[in-house]
Motif scaffolding. Sequence first.
Motif, mmCIF file in Angstrom:
data_model
loop_
_atom_site.group_PDB
_atom_site.id
_atom_site.type_symbol
_atom_site.label_atom_id
_atom_site.label_comp_id
_atom_site.label_asym_id
_atom_site.label_seq_id
_atom_site.Cartn_x
_atom_site.Cartn_y
_atom_site.Cartn_z
ATOM 1 N N LEU A 8 0.850 -1.192 0.000
ATOM 2 C CA LEU A 8 0.000 0.000 0.000
ATOM 3 C C LEU A 8 0.885 1.241 0.000
ATOM 4 C CD1 LEU A 8 -2.724 1.476 0.322
ATOM 5 C CD2 LEU A 8 -2.524 1.116 2.812
ATOM 6 N N VAL A 9 0.646 2.148 -0.963
ATOM 7 C CA VAL A 9 1.473 3.344 -1.119
ATOM 8 C C VAL A 9 0.618 4.591 -0.900
ATOM 9 C CG1 VAL A 9 3.023 4.635 -2.631
ATOM 10 C CG2 VAL A 9 2.856 2.135 -2.855
ATOM 11 N N LEU A 10 0.985 5.411 0.099
ATOM 12 C CA LEU A 10 0.377 6.735 0.245
ATOM 13 C C LEU A 10 1.245 7.687 -0.572
ATOM 14 C CD1 LEU A 10 -1.687 8.657 1.403
ATOM 15 C CD2 LEU A 10 -0.318 8.819 3.499
ATOM 16 N N ASP A 11 0.832 7.959 -1.789
ATOM 17 C CA ASP A 11 1.683 8.621 -2.778
ATOM 18 C C ASP A 11 1.430 10.124 -2.826
ATOM 19 O OD1 ASP A 11 3.420 9.111 -4.823
ATOM 20 O OD2 ASP A 11 2.136 8.305 -6.397
ATOM 21 N N TYR A 12 1.944 10.840 -1.812
ATOM 22 C CA TYR A 12 1.809 12.295 -1.804
ATOM 23 C C TYR A 12 2.646 12.944 -2.911
ATOM 24 C CZ TYR A 12 -0.658 12.541 2.689
ATOM 25 O OH TYR A 12 -1.591 12.448 3.704
ATOM 26 N N GLU A 31 -0.867 -0.988 -4.468
ATOM 27 C CA GLU A 31 -2.121 -0.237 -4.352
ATOM 28 C C GLU A 31 -1.737 1.196 -4.007
ATOM 29 O OE1 GLU A 31 -6.177 0.477 -4.464
ATOM 30 O OE2 GLU A 31 -5.219 -1.457 -4.825
ATOM 31 N N ARG A 32 -1.952 2.121 -4.962
ATOM 32 C CA ARG A 32 -1.488 3.494 -4.787
ATOM 33 C C ARG A 32 -2.661 4.434 -4.562
ATOM 34 N NH1 ARG A 32 -0.675 8.212 -7.434
ATOM 35 N NH2 ARG A 32 -1.996 7.464 -9.118
ATOM 36 N N THR A 33 -2.532 5.344 -3.598
ATOM 37 C CA THR A 33 -3.534 6.377 -3.379
ATOM 38 C C THR A 33 -2.860 7.658 -2.921
ATOM 39 O OG1 THR A 33 -5.530 7.002 -2.140
ATOM 40 C CG2 THR A 33 -3.951 5.611 -0.998
ATOM 41 N N THR A 34 -3.450 8.790 -3.295
ATOM 42 C CA THR A 34 -2.951 10.087 -2.815
ATOM 43 C C THR A 34 -3.840 10.627 -1.696
ATOM 44 O OG1 THR A 34 -4.233 11.250 -4.516
ATOM 45 C CG2 THR A 34 -1.956 10.656 -5.062
ATOM 46 N N SER A 35 -4.851 9.837 -1.305
ATOM 47 C CA SER A 35 -5.812 10.262 -0.284
ATOM 48 C C SER A 35 -5.530 9.561 1.039
ATOM 49 C CB SER A 35 -7.235 9.937 -0.742
ATOM 50 O OG SER A 35 -8.136 10.000 0.336
ATOM 51 N N MET A 51 3.688 -1.185 3.826
ATOM 52 C CA MET A 51 3.239 0.127 3.379
ATOM 53 C C MET A 51 4.434 1.008 3.031
ATOM 54 S SD MET A 51 0.026 1.205 5.809
ATOM 55 C CE MET A 51 1.024 1.509 7.244
ATOM 56 N N LEU A 52 4.235 1.908 2.071
ATOM 57 C CA LEU A 52 5.189 2.967 1.753
ATOM 58 C C LEU A 52 4.534 4.282 2.137
ATOM 59 C CD1 LEU A 52 6.548 1.938 -1.793
ATOM 60 C CD2 LEU A 52 7.533 1.454 0.446
ATOM 61 N N LEU A 53 5.156 4.998 3.097
ATOM 62 C CA LEU A 53 4.563 6.228 3.611
ATOM 63 C C LEU A 53 5.523 7.391 3.451
ATOM 64 C CD1 LEU A 53 3.159 4.895 7.023
ATOM 65 C CD2 LEU A 53 1.912 5.164 4.869
ATOM 66 N N PRO A 54 5.003 8.624 3.316
ATOM 67 C CA PRO A 54 5.889 9.795 3.298
ATOM 68 C C PRO A 54 6.460 10.024 4.688
ATOM 69 C CG PRO A 54 3.609 10.502 3.349
ATOM 70 C CD PRO A 54 3.589 9.009 3.190
ATOM 71 N N PHE A 55 7.505 10.837 4.779
ATOM 72 C CA PHE A 55 8.090 11.174 6.080
ATOM 73 C C PHE A 55 7.066 11.933 6.914
ATOM 74 C CE2 PHE A 55 10.257 14.451 8.661
ATOM 75 C CZ PHE A 55 10.861 13.596 9.582
ATOM 76 N N ILE A 56 6.943 11.555 8.179
ATOM 77 C CA ILE A 56 5.990 12.189 9.094
ATOM 78 C C ILE A 56 6.781 13.049 10.073
ATOM 79 C CG2 ILE A 56 4.189 11.783 10.810
ATOM 80 C CD1 ILE A 56 3.828 8.994 9.401
ATOM 81 N N VAL A 79 9.594 4.366 4.735
ATOM 82 C CA VAL A 79 9.410 5.785 4.415
ATOM 83 C C VAL A 79 9.972 6.042 3.026
ATOM 84 C CG1 VAL A 79 10.074 8.148 5.002
ATOM 85 C CG2 VAL A 79 9.469 6.532 6.816
ATOM 86 N N ILE A 80 9.188 6.727 2.174
ATOM 87 C CA ILE A 80 9.675 7.158 0.867
ATOM 88 C C ILE A 80 9.464 8.660 0.791
ATOM 89 C CG2 ILE A 80 7.473 6.527 -0.252
ATOM 90 C CD1 ILE A 80 9.276 5.925 -2.793
ATOM 91 N N ASN A 81 10.539 9.393 0.533
ATOM 92 C CA ASN A 81 10.460 10.852 0.629
ATOM 93 C C ASN A 81 11.372 11.505 -0.397
ATOM 94 O OD1 ASN A 81 9.004 12.750 2.328
ATOM 95 N ND2 ASN A 81 11.010 13.526 2.941
#
Length: 577
Positions: A8-12, A31-35, A51-56, A79-81
């Motif tokens: 699961l990718v939160l693709d900001y 599974e990619r989403t920007t939401s 999961m692949l998440l942006p830096f928090i 983390v992917i940033n």
Amino acid sequence: MGQPIKILVLDYFKMPFFYKKFDVLKEFSFERTTSLHKCFIHLATKKPDIMLLPFIANENDPEQDLVTIAKTNKIPFIVINSDATQDMVVKSVRDGALDYILTSIDPGKFLTKISNILAKHGKIPPSHEEVEQIRLEESMTGIEKILTVLEKAKEVKAMPYTVARVVSLCSDPGSSAADIAKPIKTDAALSSSILKHSNSVAKYRGAPKVQTLKNAIVRIGLQETKETCMVHAVYQLFDKKDKTFGFDRYQFWIHSLATGIICKFLAKKVGYARLDSALLSGVLHDLGKMIMDDYFNAEYDKIIRIAATQKKILFHVENEILDTNHSFIGGKIAENWRFPDTITYAIKNHHDYARCFPDGGTTFNLATIVFVSNYLAKAMMLGSGSDFFVTPVPDAVWSKLGFSQTIPEPFLAAVRRELQDYFSLLKIPKLPSTAHPEPANKDMRILVLSNSQVANVYVRIYLSNNNYKYTVAGIAGIPESDYDLIIYDFIEELQPVEMEFMIKAATERKNSPAIFIHSGVNDILVIQKIHKSTKSLRAPLDMFSFDQIIKSYDPKNRQFTEVESDRTEEEEKETEE
């Protein structure tokens, strides 16, 4: 073939073209989403494998809830940033991330990295075994595994003959510069390092350029020749590629070299005769971590993860998992290399308080020097050995070093300058700046209040090295000036007269946000409630958390942004009431 790995990718960063490249692969399902909202729904209904998440950045960011849910359901995340600072990486390690990937990564390397991470954590079978990993029986105890590895390390991590010969010659008073130059000439890289060191602009400005090894040795002397050879040899022995997320080898070498350089300065200050032994002991003090990372990678990954996410001292977690620690292993390697007993003892015992301070800090042995230097390097935030905790030492130590009242700027500048020289010498790609770091809130006025005879030296080292303006005061009285930030350093339980003084000081400056450094004393809650904005850190002080809190403070609005604090839930509730 089994079910594909669900990612699961939160693709900001909106990179559909990047993930589209992997649609043809049967082993992975992206599974990619920007939401963020859709990401929560997917996480709740489909439970991805990873999961692949942006830096928090902040604890209050809504994305932090994703991390909490992931941890609760034991779903690993990466983390992917778009960029990566040391602060970002360390925070991600502490959040529990498996790794940190840049968005600029090549798709092929990205897939390899993802596969390696999944294999390392048991999600897919490994594609190949690490060459250096040693097969160990499951029935072995931790210490049996260590001794097996040490026996193997004798072969793999042997000191090069050239360097061993040079060290032997440098210790022989009958050796000439010509004698020492002969073995060095057989190693082109080492020859280059010696020549480069002898022509250092910082040390020999205005002197004619040296062209021959013999003259280079004459210029720098036998002691520095020996130091240069040893540091060069140890650096070359170990792989520079990171193996465990959270154990950054670049940051490790910064910390090791900084500790060695500080050791040499402190040894000179207290009259310790063997400055070369001091430098080498400091550079090699964490050598055991490299051995553990090379040969016990799975166990060391677990150790790093537990220490980071639970904020435990790394040394203690090593003992819990492996029944031994990096100091013991480093000492054994030093024995294998036939180092002098004093160096072996210092490496083996640099975390042993009783052996480092047998008489309360009145006298210094080499282990004492390494113990103190290790923590001073941490306080200066020079690299990292994956542990940012600093341990208090007897006041007598700081008095003898001249750090009781003020932190000498020439000392800090000399450490940074020599560190720069060694990075150039070893051809380490990135050079730490020798100039003062420029804090964003550099103009704020800081008051350090302490109930100890010697106010926290680590705090003062940090503030001085980062060019902050600060004043130190005890219960004898506080200057009348207004301050943007107050740092309370409670080493011991407050006496009634101290409590009265601290309450008065806090009341007069209740609009000034405060940081409390304490050993669990109950009195802090009374004083914390007076201030409108506070952060709390328990001793032993975690320098990374302290650094993050200082950086987060906005003197214009007189408040902290949300960063981690060591305050307990009980302390939080008490302060809010």
